[in-house]
Write a protein that holds these residues in place. Structure first.
Motif, short mmCIF file in Angstrom:
data_model
loop_
_atom_site.label_atom_id
_atom_site.label_comp_id
_atom_site.label_asym_id
_atom_site.label_seq_id
_atom_site.Cartn_x
_atom_site.Cartn_y
_atom_site.Cartn_z
N SER A 1 54.09 50.53 24.94
CA SER A 1 54.61 49.16 24.93
C SER A 1 53.58 48.21 25.53
O SER A 1 53.07 48.44 26.63
CB SER A 1 55.91 49.06 25.75
N LYS A 2 53.30 47.14 24.80
CA LYS A 2 52.35 46.15 25.31
C LYS A 2 52.97 45.32 26.43
O LYS A 2 52.26 44.57 27.10
CB LYS A 2 51.89 45.24 24.18
N TYR A 3 54.29 45.47 26.63
CA TYR A 3 54.97 44.70 27.66
C TYR A 3 55.09 45.46 28.99
O TYR A 3 55.59 44.92 29.96
CB TYR A 3 56.38 44.33 27.19
N ARG A 4 54.66 46.73 29.03
CA ARG A 4 54.80 47.54 30.24
C ARG A 4 53.44 47.89 30.83
O ARG A 4 52.43 47.88 30.13
CB ARG A 4 55.57 48.82 29.92
N ASN A 5 53.46 48.20 32.12
CA ASN A 5 52.22 48.57 32.81
C ASN A 5 51.78 49.97 32.39
O ASN A 5 52.60 50.79 31.97
CB ASN A 5 52.44 48.54 34.32
N PRO A 6 50.49 50.27 32.54
CA PRO A 6 50.02 51.62 32.23
C PRO A 6 50.73 52.66 33.10
O PRO A 6 51.11 52.38 34.23
CB PRO A 6 48.52 51.56 32.56
N ILE A 7 50.88 53.86 32.57
CA ILE A 7 51.47 54.95 33.34
C ILE A 7 50.45 55.51 34.32
O ILE A 7 50.71 55.65 35.52
CB ILE A 7 51.97 56.06 32.40
N PHE A 8 49.27 55.82 33.81
CA PHE A 8 48.23 56.41 34.66
C PHE A 8 47.39 55.30 35.28
O PHE A 8 46.70 54.56 34.57
CB PHE A 8 47.36 57.36 33.84
N LEU B 1 41.80 53.16 23.78
CA LEU B 1 42.95 52.30 23.49
C LEU B 1 42.99 51.04 24.35
O LEU B 1 43.87 50.20 24.17
CB LEU B 1 44.25 53.09 23.70
N GLY B 2 42.03 50.91 25.27
CA GLY B 2 42.04 49.76 26.15
C GLY B 2 42.97 49.97 27.33
O GLY B 2 43.61 51.01 27.47
N GLY B 3 43.06 48.98 28.19
CA GLY B 3 43.89 49.09 29.39
C GLY B 3 44.82 47.91 29.55
O GLY B 3 44.87 47.01 28.72
N GLY B 4 45.57 47.93 30.65
CA GLY B 4 46.45 46.81 30.98
C GLY B 4 47.82 46.87 30.35
O GLY B 4 48.61 45.93 30.49
N TYR B 5 48.15 47.97 29.66
CA TYR B 5 49.47 48.11 29.06
C TYR B 5 49.77 49.60 28.92
O TYR B 5 48.90 50.45 29.12
CB TYR B 5 49.53 47.43 27.69
N GLN B 6 51.02 49.93 28.58
CA GLN B 6 51.40 51.33 28.40
C GLN B 6 50.95 51.78 27.02
O GLN B 6 51.48 51.35 26.00
CB GLN B 6 52.91 51.51 28.56
N ARG B 7 49.98 52.67 26.99
CA ARG B 7 49.35 53.10 25.74
C ARG B 7 50.23 54.09 24.98
O ARG B 7 51.05 54.80 25.59
CB ARG B 7 47.98 53.74 26.03
N GLU C 1 62.43 52.66 37.86
CA GLU C 1 61.93 52.54 39.24
C GLU C 1 61.64 51.09 39.61
O GLU C 1 61.95 50.64 40.72
CB GLU C 1 60.68 53.41 39.37
N GLU C 2 61.07 50.30 38.68
CA GLU C 2 60.76 48.91 38.98
C GLU C 2 62.03 48.12 39.30
O GLU C 2 62.06 47.31 40.22
CB GLU C 2 60.03 48.25 37.80
N ARG C 3 63.08 48.36 38.52
CA ARG C 3 64.34 47.65 38.74
C ARG C 3 64.97 48.07 40.06
O ARG C 3 65.45 47.23 40.82
CB ARG C 3 65.30 47.93 37.58
N LEU C 4 64.97 49.35 40.33
CA LEU C 4 65.60 49.85 41.55
C LEU C 4 64.90 49.30 42.79
O LEU C 4 65.55 48.84 43.74
CB LEU C 4 65.55 51.38 41.55
N VAL C 5 63.57 49.33 42.79
CA VAL C 5 62.82 48.83 43.95
C VAL C 5 62.98 47.32 44.08
O VAL C 5 63.13 46.79 45.19
CB VAL C 5 61.34 49.23 43.83
N THR C 6 62.95 46.61 42.96
CA THR C 6 63.14 45.16 43.00
C THR C 6 64.49 44.80 43.59
O THR C 6 64.61 43.88 44.41
CB THR C 6 62.99 44.56 41.59
#
Length: 514
Positions: free
Chosen positions: A205-212, A231-237, A296-301
């Motif tokens: 997803s281009k809307y999510r952060n990378p996993i690794f 594949l480039g960086g800055g998104y979930q590949r 995890e992002e929602r829970l921590v937020t």
């Protein structure tokens, strides 16, 4: 081939062996929550609930550090902010993914006065093995050998168990064991959202952060560098999240006997996540199915927010979803539902604003399914394919299409806008297929009924007599969207099937009228 096998071997290395220490840069600067606990409690008191903690009293858990039996209610202090993920069993994908991600958040949670403890299903020995392999701190972990706390909190029991989908199987077909039930859930049966989540792990997803990420608890440097280069960086590949799941699956299966619960029926038991403020539950998420844990992002937020129980701003939520899919689907479902429940005079719906080309962003499924799913904590999903709807208000034409690379497949037809009902009723009279610069090839599919109905209605409206029986078209007799919100950025509606949907504006309409 040798290189591919080498990469798979690296992907299969134990997480703990790759990166025993992890840190994630703080995502926000906040005043410690303990210093503003009373304010948060006051805001959340109207919706906070003492019931979860009361239900946990008398339920026995075991501390993972020493096996000492404790009362489940005692793991939540009577004051301050506490976040408690009730993980599934220790050999489950859900438990591993959520625990691995939360390890990176512990420094920020601690700095802001949020206590993190977790409960998992299985033995103390399994909890220790789980902690060693995921790096989740052992002193924050508790074991529930019989899932008694999960029953007390009324979490979903899973497929084939009493209270779950086809719950009669447990009584009528006792020979169907937990492993068979787990396989059924992995196929998406009795496990809402699972297949979509699995599919999302492959497409990215281009809307999510990378996993690794470098320095994270679950980083895989070799795979990360390879993906960065190709594949480039800055998104979930694509395949990035699937690679993490493959890594976890390899490690889980290699250590199954040490991790799995003694009772195989607990393999399908679902969990959930709760946030407490001064002993009252101010946020709760019930896992709907496999991989249905609270992100995890929602829970921590939520745990770090001033008021975890606060209702999301409906318009801001829709705009965030339309712009970059930045809203949680549970919040999105709640926001559209709130707009729908508002008094008609308070709704912002303007038929003229429908004019345009709209990309489908979110769907909840049918009304019946959506209601069941949301009781289980599943708020629909972002639509994974490039689907586009066009409404040409001046011409009264609609186009609905799917666009996959060079392939274009779409339907065209007329619509009528029923102002008093905020309803756009339509039908399709032509289907078209295009392949890159070729086509489109179109075929008429009109059966003539729509034109007959509209002609009859037009005659009646002009005083030329009654609409003949059999030709009258009651509102809702044809496919329709009943809109609950429109503006220049997004539109939201409920369809004839009962599901909610939201679209983001992409430009001017494209139909067979132009």
């Amino acid at each position: 081939a040798a290189q591919i096998m080498s990469l798979l071997r690296v992907a299969g290395q134990p997480v703990a062996g790759r990166n025993p220490v992890s840190r994630r840069p703080s995502r926000r600067k906040q005043v410690p929550i303990r210093s503003r606990a009373s304010a948060a409690s006051a805001v959340a008191s109207a919706v906070a609930s003492d019931e979860p903690l009361a239900n946990l009293k008398g339920v026995e858990l075991k501390r993972a550090t020493d096996g000492q039996t404790v009362d489940a209610a005692s793991i939540v202090p009577s004051s301050g902010r506490v976040m408690v993920p009730f993980l599934t069993q220790f050999a489950d994908f859900d438990s591993w993914e959520l625990a691995q991600k939360l390890v990176d958040d512990i420094p920020e949670l601690d700095a802001n006065g949020v206590t993190l403890v977790a409960v998992g299903i299985g033995s103390v020995e399994a909890a220790k093995e789980f902690s060693r392999r995921t790096n989740f701190p052992l002193d924050r972990l508790y074991a529930d050998e019989t899932a008694a706390a999960y029953r007390a909190l009324d979490f979903a029991p899973g497929f084939g168990r009493a209270g779950g989908e086809l719950g009669w199987i447990g009584e009528k077909l006792p020979f169907v064991n937990g492993y068979a039930k787990l396989l059924v859930m992995c196929a998406g049966i009795g496990s809402p959202g699972t297949l979509g989540t699995v599919f999302g792990g492959y497409v990215g997803s281009k809307y999510r952060n990378p996993i690794f990420r470098e320095g994270s608890n679950y980083d895989n440097p070799t795979i990360r560098k390879l993906m960065d280069a190709t594949l480039g960086g800055g998104y979930q590949r694509p395949f990035e999240l699937a690679t993490l799941r493959l890594t976890n699956m390899t490690e889980i299966l290699s250590n199954w006997e040490d991790l799995a619960p003694a009772d195989d029926n607990l393999l399908v038991q679902r969990g959930g996540s709760l946030v407490f403020q001064d002993g009252a539950c101010v946020f709760r998420h019930n896992d709907a199915g496999i991989l249905g844990y609270c992100p995890e992002e929602r829970l921590v937020t939520k745990a770090l927010s001033d008021d975890p129980a606060a209702t999301p701003d409906a318009v801001a939520t829709l705009h965030a979803a339309a712009a970059h899919r930045g809203a949680d689907v549970d919040d999105l479902y709640a926001s559209i539902s709130a707009m729908e429940k508002a008094k008609k005079g308070d709704r912002r719906v303007n038929g003229e604003e429908l004019n345009g080309k709209w990309r489908l962003v979110y769907t909840s499924g049918t009304k019946k399914v959506a209601a069941n799913l949301n009781r289980a904590g599943f708020g629909g999903s972002y639509f994974p394919l490039p689907a586009v709807q066009s409404f040409d208000v001046a011409a009264g034409r609609i186009r609905n299409g799917i666009y996959l690379g060079p392939v274009k497949f779409f339907f065209d037809g007329p619509f009528v806008w029923r102002e008093k009902l905020s309803m756009l009723e339509f039908t399709f009279t032509r289907v078209s297929l295009g392949l890159g610069p070729l086509g489109p090839w179109s075929f008429d599919i009109d059966d003539g009924k729509w034109d007959a109905v509209k002609a009859a209605e037009q005659s009646a409206s002009e005083g030329q007599g009654k609409v003949e029986k059999g030709k009258a078209s009651k509102p809702g007799a044809n496919p329709f969207f009943k809109f609950v919100y429109t503006d220049d950025k997004c539109i939201a509606a409920r369809g004839r099937g009962g599901g909610l949907a939201m679209w983001a504006r992409e430009g001017e309409p494209e139909t067979d009228a132009n």
